[in-house]
Scaffold this motif. Sequence first.
Motif, short mmCIF file in Angstrom:
data_model
loop_
_atom_site.label_atom_id
_atom_site.label_comp_id
_atom_site.label_asym_id
_atom_site.label_seq_id
_atom_site.Cartn_x
_atom_site.Cartn_y
_atom_site.Cartn_z
N TYR A 126 36.88 40.29 54.51
CA TYR A 126 37.36 38.73 55.00
C TYR A 126 36.72 37.83 54.29
CZ TYR A 126 39.85 40.82 58.96
OH TYR A 126 40.83 41.40 59.61
N ALA A 127 35.41 37.99 53.79
CA ALA A 127 34.87 36.95 53.04
C ALA A 127 35.69 36.80 51.46
CB ALA A 127 33.40 37.16 52.55
N VAL A 128 36.09 37.75 50.96
CA VAL A 128 36.92 37.50 49.61
C VAL A 128 38.55 37.18 49.99
CG1 VAL A 128 35.34 38.98 48.48
CG2 VAL A 128 37.23 39.92 49.15
N ALA A 129 38.88 37.66 51.26
CA ALA A 129 40.49 37.52 51.45
C ALA A 129 40.97 36.16 51.11
CB ALA A 129 40.70 37.96 52.84
N PRO A 130 40.29 35.04 51.47
CA PRO A 130 40.94 33.52 51.32
C PRO A 130 41.32 33.38 49.87
CG PRO A 130 39.11 33.34 52.80
CD PRO A 130 39.03 34.83 52.20
N PHE A 131 40.35 34.23 48.69
CA PHE A 131 40.60 34.13 47.47
C PHE A 131 42.00 34.80 46.77
CE2 PHE A 131 36.36 33.31 48.59
CZ PHE A 131 36.00 32.06 48.07
N SER A 136 45.99 42.46 48.15
CA SER A 136 44.54 42.73 48.79
C SER A 136 43.74 42.50 47.40
CB SER A 136 44.61 44.09 49.03
OG SER A 136 45.27 45.08 48.30
N PRO A 137 42.48 42.22 47.76
CA PRO A 137 41.50 42.11 46.83
C PRO A 137 41.00 43.36 46.06
CG PRO A 137 40.43 41.67 48.92
CD PRO A 137 42.02 41.84 49.20
N PRO A 138 40.31 43.36 44.78
CA PRO A 138 40.05 44.69 44.26
C PRO A 138 38.81 45.28 44.87
CG PRO A 138 39.51 42.53 42.93
CD PRO A 138 40.32 42.21 44.19
N GLN A 139 38.81 46.56 45.15
CA GLN A 139 37.67 47.30 45.88
C GLN A 139 36.19 47.11 45.33
OE1 GLN A 139 37.56 49.18 48.75
NE2 GLN A 139 39.44 47.99 49.07
N VAL A 140 36.39 46.78 44.15
CA VAL A 140 35.15 46.72 43.39
C VAL A 140 34.36 45.61 43.93
CG1 VAL A 140 33.73 46.55 41.25
CG2 VAL A 140 35.99 47.91 41.34
N LEU A 141 35.19 44.45 43.98
CA LEU A 141 34.91 43.19 44.54
C LEU A 141 34.27 43.36 45.96
CD1 LEU A 141 34.13 40.21 43.86
CD2 LEU A 141 36.46 39.65 44.94
N VAL A 142 35.06 43.99 46.71
CA VAL A 142 34.76 44.07 48.26
C VAL A 142 33.42 44.83 48.53
CG1 VAL A 142 35.41 45.24 50.41
CG2 VAL A 142 37.04 44.01 48.57
N LYS A 143 33.11 45.87 47.72
CA LYS A 143 31.95 46.74 47.69
C LYS A 143 30.88 45.89 47.25
CE LYS A 143 34.17 51.06 48.08
NZ LYS A 143 34.19 52.46 48.14
N CYS A 144 30.96 45.21 46.03
CA CYS A 144 29.71 44.27 45.74
C CYS A 144 29.56 43.37 46.82
CB CYS A 144 30.04 43.77 44.23
SG CYS A 144 30.13 44.81 42.96
N THR A 145 30.55 42.65 47.26
CA THR A 145 30.05 41.68 48.27
C THR A 145 29.42 42.21 49.35
OG1 THR A 145 32.24 40.67 47.71
CG2 THR A 145 31.07 39.82 49.50
N ALA A 146 29.86 43.45 49.81
CA ALA A 146 29.12 44.00 50.95
C ALA A 146 27.68 44.65 50.53
CB ALA A 146 29.85 45.50 51.45
N ALA A 147 27.32 45.00 49.37
CA ALA A 147 26.16 45.31 48.89
C ALA A 147 25.23 44.05 48.82
CB ALA A 147 26.14 45.90 47.38
N THR A 148 25.66 42.73 48.52
CA THR A 148 25.12 41.60 48.53
C THR A 148 24.79 41.30 49.91
OG1 THR A 148 26.59 41.01 46.84
CG2 THR A 148 25.26 39.21 47.63
#
Length: 448
Positions: A126-131, A136-148
């Motif tokens: 949800y944090a990256v969805a607005p961008f 659908s946003p790239p999985q790598v980005l989602v996973k990096c955001t979750a890790a952060t």
Amino acid sequence: ERESGRRKRRKILTLRLKREVGLISAVSLIAGTMIGSGIFMSPEWVLYYMGSPAGSLIIWAACGLLVMFAALSYAELGTIIKESGGEYIYLLRNFGSFPAFLCAYTSVIMVRPASVAGVSLSFAEYAVAPFYPGCSPPQVLVKCTAATCILLLTIINCLNVKLATSVMNVFTAAKLLVLLVIATGGIVLLINGQTQSFQNAFQNTTAGIGPVGVAFYQGLWSYDGWNNLNYVTEELKKPEVTLPRAVMIAIPLVTSLYLLVNVSYFAAMTPAELLSSGAVAVSWGNKVLGSWAWLISLAVAISTFGSANGTFFSGGRMCYIAAREGHMPDILSMAHVQCFTPSPALIFTSAMSLLMIIPGNFSSIVNFFRYVPIFMPIIMLIASVYLVLAPIIDQPQIEFFYVILFILSGVIVYFPLVHFKCYPRFLPWVTLHLQLLLEVAPAAKNVN
Ligand code: ARG
């Protein structure tokens, strides 16, 4: 005199986690963990398995009732057994070392980190969805955001307990507000005559035992976290008062908001629209808030971040307590000498959660939760037996077998390492050096 001086010195030297959690933080530790991603996504699935709006609402209410029974039983357990550690410590004190070990082993290595990872992944979505509007946003980005997100939670929780509970309070207040907005929106829609979903509300209701069980799981995920406070009994101010009171405020509050929010979804959408929506809350936002719909993504991100914080906070405690009882390596039972936080246990939980993010996705993680070992009084017990058996009988899946296999693998770890205490010679050396690096020391129990 010399004796009292010695006693005083010993008192100063004993390191303990402080009693810093008051009633408000206690309520937000429960409500703030319960309200995560579930209420924004699961209503679609509850409806899918139940077939009708009335059927769904009954499931949501029944889940709330079940959780209330369970939480009251836990509140009672918590006032009798005053140690932190939740079900782990209750199993240990009632049934002995081995069942307690299996509980700690599965929770610390798998269930808790999976829960932190699952909630962080939905935060990231949800944090990256607005961008990424319309795709659908790239999985790598989602996973990096979750890790952060996990790393940030680790820092907050290691620094200071007050900071962690303040984050908890602020985020809980924000999400209560969001649920209230959605609920109010629903009431306005109903007053304006949007009641189509509630005409023939029982039509198409499922009667099968299996689907009802699965619908329960979807609902119960949204209520998960109700037992959070029992993990930190030793850190509560006046636990015998705070624990039951916080439960009696938080759970009815969350249950009534969940029901109102569901009514609001049904007021805004027909069952068919709801079933095809993908993310219920977002579709609700698009219909009701118009150009303000982006607020919903923000709200879900806030909600899941807070929930991840609560999960992390209590998950770290279970690991810390199990280590204190000799079920995990010693280093995990230590506390930071200045920050008074169980930092090694928190760092370990964080590392495990980061590992879970790599292969995991949200729905596979939610499915792990079909097997949480649980001890509760009769109603909860019957409900639990049913909930465990229903999906196995209804749709046997190979994953269930893996989960049982994993729980059993605890036996292989328990006997050599815990029961006979044969661990490698270098372990004390490693512990000592880790202690110096992390500035931690053994901490005493905090029961009076
Ligand atoms: N109920 C939360 C949600 O709907 C999940 C909480 C998971 N954490 C826990 N401690 N059980 O997202």
